[in-house]
Design a protein around this motif. Structure first.
Motif, PDB file in Angstrom:
ATOM      1  N   LEU A 277       0.857  -1.184   0.000  1.00  0.00           N
ATOM      2  CA  LEU A 277       0.000   0.000   0.000  1.00  0.00           C
ATOM      3  C   LEU A 277       0.890   1.231   0.000  1.00  0.00           C
ATOM      4  N   LYS A 278       0.816   2.010  -1.072  1.00  0.00           N
ATOM      5  CA  LYS A 278       1.657   3.193  -1.185  1.00  0.00           C
ATOM      6  C   LYS A 278       0.792   4.410  -1.470  1.00  0.00           C
ATOM      7  N   ASN A 279       0.950   5.425  -0.656  1.00  0.00           N
ATOM      8  CA  ASN A 279       0.205   6.666  -0.846  1.00  0.00           C
ATOM      9  C   ASN A 279       0.864   7.465  -1.963  1.00  0.00           C
ATOM     10  N   THR A 280       0.152   7.648  -3.051  1.00  0.00           N
ATOM     11  CA  THR A 280       0.691   8.361  -4.213  1.00  0.00           C
ATOM     12  C   THR A 280       0.175   9.791  -4.296  1.00  0.00           C
ATOM     13  N   THR A 281      -0.508  10.261  -3.250  1.00  0.00           N
ATOM     14  CA  THR A 281      -1.059  11.613  -3.259  1.00  0.00           C
ATOM     15  C   THR A 281      -0.290  12.514  -2.303  1.00  0.00           C
ATOM     16  N   VAL A 282      -0.454  13.813  -2.467  1.00  0.00           N
ATOM     17  CA  VAL A 282       0.188  14.785  -1.585  1.00  0.00           C
ATOM     18  C   VAL A 282      -0.624  14.977  -0.307  1.00  0.00           C
ATOM     19  N   ASP A 283      -1.954  15.049  -0.466  1.00  0.00           N
ATOM     20  CA  ASP A 283      -2.800  15.352   0.687  1.00  0.00           C
ATOM     21  C   ASP A 283      -3.707  14.185   1.092  1.00  0.00           C
ATOM     22  N   GLY A 284      -3.505  13.014   0.540  1.00  0.00           N
ATOM     23  CA  GLY A 284      -4.361  11.876   0.832  1.00  0.00           C
ATOM     24  C   GLY A 284      -3.765  10.941   1.872  1.00  0.00           C
ATOM     25  N   TRP A 285      -4.488   9.892   2.151  1.00  0.00           N
ATOM     26  CA  TRP A 285      -4.039   8.876   3.105  1.00  0.00           C
ATOM     27  C   TRP A 285      -4.700   7.552   2.738  1.00  0.00           C
ATOM     28  N   ILE A 286      -4.259   6.497   3.394  1.00  0.00           N
ATOM     29  CA  ILE A 286      -4.800   5.165   3.147  1.00  0.00           C
ATOM     30  C   ILE A 286      -5.638   4.754   4.348  1.00  0.00           C
ATOM     31  N   GLY A 287      -6.880   4.397   4.072  1.00  0.00           N
ATOM     32  CA  GLY A 287      -7.771   3.892   5.109  1.00  0.00           C
ATOM     33  C   GLY A 287      -7.993   2.412   4.891  1.00  0.00           C
ATOM     34  N   VAL A 288      -8.067   1.645   5.967  1.00  0.00           N
ATOM     35  CA  VAL A 288      -8.300   0.207   5.860  1.00  0.00           C
ATOM     36  C   VAL A 288      -9.498  -0.188   6.716  1.00  0.00           C
ATOM     37  N   HIS A 289     -10.193  -1.219   6.267  1.00  0.00           N
ATOM     38  CA  HIS A 289     -11.311  -1.784   7.029  1.00  0.00           C
ATOM     39  C   HIS A 289     -10.790  -3.028   7.749  1.00  0.00           C
ATOM     40  N   VAL A 290     -10.875  -3.004   9.078  1.00  0.00           N
ATOM     41  CA  VAL A 290     -10.370  -4.094   9.916  1.00  0.00           C
ATOM     42  C   VAL A 290     -11.519  -5.041  10.245  1.00  0.00           C
ATOM     43  N   THR A 291     -11.303  -6.320   9.972  1.00  0.00           N
ATOM     44  CA  THR A 291     -12.319  -7.342  10.236  1.00  0.00           C
ATOM     45  C   THR A 291     -11.966  -8.233  11.418  1.00  0.00           C
ATOM     46  N   GLY A 292     -10.737  -8.111  11.919  1.00  0.00           N
ATOM     47  CA  GLY A 292     -10.348  -8.936  13.048  1.00  0.00           C
ATOM     48  C   GLY A 292      -8.986  -8.554  13.582  1.00  0.00           C
ATOM     49  N   GLN A 293      -8.678  -9.085  14.766  1.00  0.00           N
ATOM     50  CA  GLN A 293      -7.372  -8.871  15.374  1.00  0.00           C
ATOM     51  C   GLN A 293      -6.861 -10.200  15.905  1.00  0.00           C
ATOM     52  N   LEU A 294      -5.608 -10.500  15.607  1.00  0.00           N
ATOM     53  CA  LEU A 294      -4.917 -11.667  16.131  1.00  0.00           C
ATOM     54  C   LEU A 294      -3.641 -11.174  16.782  1.00  0.00           C
TER      55      LEU A 294
ATOM     56  N   GLY B  17      -8.595  10.896  -0.537  1.00  0.00           N
ATOM     57  CA  GLY B  17      -8.092  12.253  -0.708  1.00  0.00           C
ATOM     58  C   GLY B  17      -9.027  13.070  -1.568  1.00  0.00           C
ATOM     59  N   ALA B  18      -8.753  14.366  -1.622  1.00  0.00           N
ATOM     60  CA  ALA B  18      -9.610  15.288  -2.365  1.00  0.00           C
ATOM     61  C   ALA B  18      -9.676  14.946  -3.850  1.00  0.00           C
ATOM     62  N   ASP B  19      -8.595  14.410  -4.393  1.00  0.00           N
ATOM     63  CA  ASP B  19      -8.567  14.095  -5.815  1.00  0.00           C
ATOM     64  C   ASP B  19      -9.016  12.657  -6.117  1.00  0.00           C
ATOM     65  N   GLN B  20      -9.596  11.981  -5.121  1.00  0.00           N
ATOM     66  CA  GLN B  20     -10.052  10.602  -5.284  1.00  0.00           C
ATOM     67  C   GLN B  20     -11.581  10.564  -5.339  1.00  0.00           C
ATOM     68  N   PRO B  21     -12.146   9.500  -5.904  1.00  0.00           N
ATOM     69  CA  PRO B  21     -13.612   9.383  -5.930  1.00  0.00           C
ATOM     70  C   PRO B  21     -14.167   9.246  -4.503  1.00  0.00           C
ATOM     71  N   ALA B  22     -15.467   9.471  -4.337  1.00  0.00           N
ATOM     72  CA  ALA B  22     -16.096   9.325  -3.020  1.00  0.00           C
ATOM     73  C   ALA B  22     -15.820   7.930  -2.469  1.00  0.00           C
ATOM     74  N   GLY B  23     -15.387   7.864  -1.236  1.00  0.00           N
ATOM     75  CA  GLY B  23     -15.043   6.577  -0.632  1.00  0.00           C
ATOM     76  C   GLY B  23     -13.619   6.145  -0.907  1.00  0.00           C
ATOM     77  N   GLY B  24     -12.962   6.828  -1.824  1.00  0.00           N
ATOM     78  CA  GLY B  24     -11.571   6.527  -2.126  1.00  0.00           C
ATOM     79  C   GLY B  24     -11.390   5.529  -3.250  1.00  0.00           C
ATOM     80  N   LYS B  25     -10.148   5.386  -3.662  1.00  0.00           N
ATOM     81  CA  LYS B  25      -9.779   4.451  -4.727  1.00  0.00           C
ATOM     82  C   LYS B  25      -9.336   3.138  -4.086  1.00  0.00           C
ATOM     83  N   VAL B  26      -9.933   2.030  -4.500  1.00  0.00           N
ATOM     84  CA  VAL B  26      -9.596   0.726  -3.935  1.00  0.00           C
ATOM     85  C   VAL B  26      -8.155   0.367  -4.282  1.00  0.00           C
ATOM     86  N   MET B  27      -7.374   0.073  -3.257  1.00  0.00           N
ATOM     87  CA  MET B  27      -5.972  -0.324  -3.440  1.00  0.00           C
ATOM     88  C   MET B  27      -5.769  -1.814  -3.183  1.00  0.00           C
ATOM     89  N   PHE B  28      -6.625  -2.355  -2.321  1.00  0.00           N
ATOM     90  CA  PHE B  28      -6.521  -3.773  -1.960  1.00  0.00           C
ATOM     91  C   PHE B  28      -7.906  -4.274  -1.585  1.00  0.00           C
TER      92      PHE B  28
END
Length: 175
Positions: free
Chosen positions: A58-75, A88-99
């Motif tokens: 997962l690599k952030n390719t934006t200047v003002d964006g970030w990567i959000g993840v959905h956590v389904t469990g903890q081990l 980020g502001a230049d991404q579609p609503a909900g963000g661009k799927v990276m994984f």
């Protein structure tokens, strides 16, 4: 047997022993969103199993964006995720799927930006439990410690507790 030490050795050698070395904690089901806080310019590895082979980066390719993840469990020290989005502001609503799929991130590479201003922090992962802080300030440091269902275990100025009112916007304090 004439020698008790030999008897003890043979007895112990033939007795099944339960060993906890190498066992991991039981999986705790979660349904929360957090941020990737890793600053490595090469990206953050998503692993196939806790500590296993990298299956994505997962690599952030934006200047003002970030990567959000959905956590389904903890081990233990690992969070199981099912998706990651570049937000980020230049991404579609909900963000661009990276994984998308099942993967694991170490606790050292995820976190939250802060608290939603005025959000409650409870003693337990239940809104009927007592309060650590009934109206937490949004502009304070928040350390992510774990998850349980829709709650995140956090450490804030007033102590450690459980909340659903975290900020996952890397560009604001949500205050």
């Amino acid at each position: 047997m004439k020698n008790p030490a030999v008897f003890a050795f043979v007895f112990l050698a033939l007795t099944p022993i339960r060993v906890c070395l190498g066992q991991t904690a039981e999986r705790q089901a979660c349904n929360v969103n957090v941020d990737v806080t890793d600053t490595d310019p090469k990206g953050t590895n998503v692993r196939a199993t806790p500590g296993g082979a990298a299956i994505a980066s997962l690599k952030n390719t934006t200047v003002d964006g970030w990567i959000g993840v959905h956590v389904t469990g903890q081990l233990g020290d690992w969070y199981e995720i099912d998706r990651a989005n570049l937000i980020g502001a230049d991404q579609p609503a909900g963000g661009k799927v990276m994984f998308r799929g099942k993967g694991y991130l170490h606790k050292s590479v995820v976190g939250v930006s802060g608290m939603q201003n005025g959000g409650a922090v409870y003693l337990d992962h239940d809104i009927r439990s007592g309060l650590v802080d009934p109206r937490a300030a949004g502009d304070q440091r928040v350390d992510l410690l774990g998850c349980w269902g829709e709650f995140l275990k956090v450490h804030i100025k007033k102590g450690t507790g459980w909340t659903t009112a975290v900020c996952t916007n890397m560009n604001t304090t949500c205050s």
